[in-house]
Design a protein around this motif. Structure first.
Motif, mmCIF file in Angstrom:
data_model
loop_
_atom_site.group_PDB
_atom_site.id
_atom_site.type_symbol
_atom_site.label_atom_id
_atom_site.label_comp_id
_atom_site.label_asym_id
_atom_site.label_seq_id
_atom_site.Cartn_x
_atom_site.Cartn_y
_atom_site.Cartn_z
ATOM 1 N N ALA A 39 0.823 -1.208 0.000
ATOM 2 C CA ALA A 39 0.000 0.000 0.000
ATOM 3 C C ALA A 39 0.860 1.262 0.000
ATOM 4 C CB ALA A 39 -0.932 -0.001 1.207
ATOM 5 N N LEU A 40 1.914 1.265 0.792
ATOM 6 C CA LEU A 40 2.790 2.437 0.867
ATOM 7 C C LEU A 40 3.474 2.714 -0.464
ATOM 8 C CD1 LEU A 40 4.335 1.885 4.405
ATOM 9 C CD2 LEU A 40 3.013 3.891 3.690
ATOM 10 N N GLN A 41 3.933 1.654 -1.144
ATOM 11 C CA GLN A 41 4.588 1.879 -2.441
ATOM 12 C C GLN A 41 3.597 2.434 -3.456
ATOM 13 O OE1 GLN A 41 7.454 -0.897 -4.558
ATOM 14 N NE2 GLN A 41 5.717 -1.078 -5.949
ATOM 15 N N ALA A 42 2.396 1.855 -3.514
ATOM 16 C CA ALA A 42 1.402 2.318 -4.479
ATOM 17 C C ALA A 42 0.986 3.759 -4.205
ATOM 18 C CB ALA A 42 0.187 1.400 -4.465
ATOM 19 N N ALA A 43 0.820 4.115 -2.924
ATOM 20 C CA ALA A 43 0.448 5.486 -2.575
ATOM 21 C C ALA A 43 1.564 6.463 -2.946
ATOM 22 C CB ALA A 43 0.141 5.576 -1.084
ATOM 23 N N ASP A 44 2.802 6.058 -2.687
ATOM 24 C CA ASP A 44 3.949 6.915 -2.992
ATOM 25 C C ASP A 44 4.090 7.150 -4.495
ATOM 26 O OD1 ASP A 44 6.473 8.303 -2.306
ATOM 27 O OD2 ASP A 44 7.417 6.596 -3.315
ATOM 28 N N LEU A 45 3.955 6.085 -5.291
ATOM 29 C CA LEU A 45 4.165 6.191 -6.740
ATOM 30 C C LEU A 45 2.993 6.853 -7.459
ATOM 31 C CD1 LEU A 45 5.791 2.708 -7.515
ATOM 32 C CD2 LEU A 45 6.933 4.926 -7.327
ATOM 33 N N SER A 46 1.777 6.681 -6.922
ATOM 34 C CA SER A 46 0.599 7.228 -7.604
ATOM 35 C C SER A 46 0.201 8.601 -7.098
ATOM 36 C CB SER A 46 -0.589 6.277 -7.428
ATOM 37 O OG SER A 46 -1.009 6.247 -6.067
ATOM 38 N N GLY A 47 0.614 8.952 -5.870
ATOM 39 C CA GLY A 47 0.175 10.198 -5.263
ATOM 40 C C GLY A 47 -1.267 10.160 -4.804
ATOM 41 N N LEU A 48 -1.811 8.934 -4.669
ATOM 42 C CA LEU A 48 -3.207 8.742 -4.274
ATOM 43 C C LEU A 48 -3.276 7.807 -3.076
ATOM 44 C CD1 LEU A 48 -4.644 8.000 -7.835
ATOM 45 C CD2 LEU A 48 -5.096 10.086 -6.510
ATOM 46 N N PRO A 49 -4.367 7.833 -2.315
ATOM 47 C CA PRO A 49 -4.538 6.802 -1.288
ATOM 48 C C PRO A 49 -4.542 5.427 -1.949
ATOM 49 C CG PRO A 49 -6.172 8.550 -1.032
ATOM 50 C CD PRO A 49 -5.508 8.778 -2.345
ATOM 51 N N ALA A 50 -4.000 4.452 -1.266
ATOM 52 C CA ALA A 50 -3.914 3.109 -1.838
ATOM 53 C C ALA A 50 -4.325 2.078 -0.804
ATOM 54 C CB ALA A 50 -2.498 2.835 -2.333
ATOM 55 N N LEU A 51 -5.072 1.094 -1.278
ATOM 56 C CA LEU A 51 -5.536 0.006 -0.423
ATOM 57 C C LEU A 51 -4.899 -1.289 -0.898
ATOM 58 C CD1 LEU A 51 -7.496 -0.996 1.818
ATOM 59 C CD2 LEU A 51 -9.187 -1.342 -0.011
ATOM 60 N N SER A 52 -4.268 -1.996 0.035
ATOM 61 C CA SER A 52 -3.643 -3.264 -0.304
ATOM 62 C C SER A 52 -4.201 -4.369 0.566
ATOM 63 C CB SER A 52 -2.129 -3.174 -0.099
ATOM 64 O OG SER A 52 -1.529 -4.432 -0.330
ATOM 65 N N ASP A 53 -4.217 -5.558 -0.027
ATOM 66 C CA ASP A 53 -4.691 -6.746 0.659
ATOM 67 C C ASP A 53 -3.561 -7.765 0.624
ATOM 68 O OD1 ASP A 53 -7.436 -9.001 0.311
ATOM 69 O OD2 ASP A 53 -5.376 -9.574 -0.043
ATOM 70 N N ASP A 54 -3.232 -8.340 1.762
ATOM 71 C CA ASP A 54 -2.345 -9.502 1.762
ATOM 72 C C ASP A 54 -3.106 -10.605 2.463
ATOM 73 O OD1 ASP A 54 0.384 -10.364 0.890
ATOM 74 O OD2 ASP A 54 0.444 -11.052 2.954
ATOM 75 N N SER A 55 -3.292 -11.691 1.755
ATOM 76 C CA SER A 55 -4.137 -12.742 2.308
ATOM 77 C C SER A 55 -3.571 -14.100 1.961
ATOM 78 C CB SER A 55 -5.573 -12.610 1.771
ATOM 79 O OG SER A 55 -5.575 -12.556 0.358
ATOM 80 N N GLY A 56 -4.021 -15.106 2.682
ATOM 81 C CA GLY A 56 -3.524 -16.437 2.402
ATOM 82 C C GLY A 56 -4.243 -17.496 3.205
ATOM 83 N N LEU A 57 -3.920 -18.719 2.848
ATOM 84 C CA LEU A 57 -4.491 -19.899 3.480
ATOM 85 C C LEU A 57 -3.518 -20.439 4.516
ATOM 86 C CD1 LEU A 57 -6.744 -22.159 3.387
ATOM 87 C CD2 LEU A 57 -5.180 -23.380 1.836
ATOM 88 N N CYS A 58 -4.015 -20.692 5.716
ATOM 89 C CA CYS A 58 -3.196 -21.246 6.797
ATOM 90 C C CYS A 58 -3.789 -22.595 7.201
ATOM 91 C CB CYS A 58 -3.186 -20.303 7.998
ATOM 92 S SG CYS A 58 -2.619 -18.635 7.621
ATOM 93 N N VAL A 59 -2.987 -23.648 7.072
ATOM 94 C CA VAL A 59 -3.439 -25.009 7.373
ATOM 95 C C VAL A 59 -2.810 -25.447 8.684
ATOM 96 C CG1 VAL A 59 -3.585 -27.380 6.522
ATOM 97 C CG2 VAL A 59 -3.571 -25.475 4.890
ATOM 98 N N GLU A 60 -3.654 -25.751 9.665
ATOM 99 C CA GLU A 60 -3.154 -26.047 10.998
ATOM 100 C C GLU A 60 -2.159 -27.206 11.011
ATOM 101 O OE1 GLU A 60 -5.919 -24.650 10.451
ATOM 102 O OE2 GLU A 60 -6.529 -23.401 12.134
ATOM 103 N N ALA A 61 -2.472 -28.300 10.287
ATOM 104 C CA ALA A 61 -1.604 -29.478 10.300
ATOM 105 C C ALA A 61 -0.256 -29.220 9.629
ATOM 106 C CB ALA A 61 -2.298 -30.654 9.608
ATOM 107 N N LEU A 62 -0.167 -28.133 8.852
ATOM 108 C CA LEU A 62 1.087 -27.777 8.184
ATOM 109 C C LEU A 62 1.794 -26.638 8.906
ATOM 110 C CD1 LEU A 62 0.012 -27.988 4.416
ATOM 111 C CD2 LEU A 62 0.871 -29.801 5.926
ATOM 112 N N GLY A 63 1.431 -26.438 10.167
ATOM 113 C CA GLY A 63 2.089 -25.392 10.947
ATOM 114 C C GLY A 63 1.768 -23.988 10.479
ATOM 115 N N GLY A 64 0.613 -23.827 9.819
ATOM 116 C CA GLY A 64 0.223 -22.501 9.322
ATOM 117 C C GLY A 64 0.601 -22.250 7.886
ATOM 118 N N ASP A 65 1.323 -23.165 7.259
ATOM 119 C CA ASP A 65 1.646 -23.014 5.835
ATOM 120 C C ASP A 65 0.389 -23.267 4.987
ATOM 121 O OD1 ASP A 65 4.320 -22.435 6.223
ATOM 122 O OD2 ASP A 65 4.992 -24.495 5.957
#
Length: 209
Positions: A69-95
């Motif tokens: 989000a910070l890079q996009a806001a800096d380069l565009s000069g606009l507010p930026a919204l970023s999402d970081d998401s993922g799947l966490c599997v308990e039996a794989l230690g969160g991988d």
């Protein structure tokens, strides 16, 4: 699902106008655009602006969302919204966790990534728990470096083989708690009401709009 605690209080509100979605993932951009539609935002993606994708060097979902989000806001000069998401599997230690996209290789082949998760679970034996959860961290950054962040979660179980061709990423192997369909089979309006991204968005909307 989490997100039922106190509403986070943002230090800074977001005014209607242009907003960059700091992502090159078309499925993710489409979901976010739909969630933002009611709030008067003129949304453009980092891909449409031809902004570079930063290296995700953070060790948490929030850290990676912030740096995008910070890079996009800096380069565009606009507010930026970023999402970081993922799947966490308990039996794989969160991988695969923060490496969820990278499990798909350079081409981000999620068919390969889902197979890899299933192979790792198979190595754990037939009684391996199939509990899993999705995490979504949203970071909203302004060109002056100010950031607000929110984190959502949805719990469920993994199924095999994959089912459904809707959604994106690991959706075809994830059934949310209390559901029968995978996120890949589910009507996307229904998914957008119960997902980890929806959980994080409810917090963001309550705080910044």
């Amino acid at each position: 699902m989490s997100g039922e605690g106190p509403v986070p209080q943002a230090i800074r509100k977001l005014s209607a106008g242009k907003l960059v979605i700091a992502s090159h993932n078309e499925g993710k951009v489409r979901e976010i655009r739909e969630l933002l539609q009611p709030y008067g935002m003129d949304v453009v993606s980092a891909g449409e602006l031809e902004l570079p994708e930063p290296e995700e060097t953070g060790t948490t979902f929030v850290a990676n969302a912030e740096l995008k989000a910070l890079q996009a806001a800096d380069l565009s000069g606009l507010p930026a919204l970023s999402d970081d998401s993922g799947l966490c599997v308990e039996a794989l230690g969160g991988d695969p966790g923060i490496f969820s996209a990278r499990w798909g290789g350079e081409n981000k082949d999620f068919g390969h990534a889902m197979q890899l998760v299933e192979d790792r679970l198979a190595e754990k034996g037939p009684d391996a728990a199939r509990d899993a959860h999705f995490i979504c961290a949203l970071a909203l950054a302004w060109p002056d470096g100010h950031v607000e962040w929110f984190e959502g979660r949805v719990d469920g179980t993994l199924v095999w083989p994959p089912r459904g061709d809707k959604g994106h990423g690991y959706d075809p192997v994830f059934v949310p708690v209390g559901g029968q369909e995978t996120f890949g089979e589910m009507d996307q309006a229904v998914k957008n009401d119960i997902s980890h991204r929806a959980d994080a968005f409810r917090q963001l909307v309550a705080a910044v709009f």
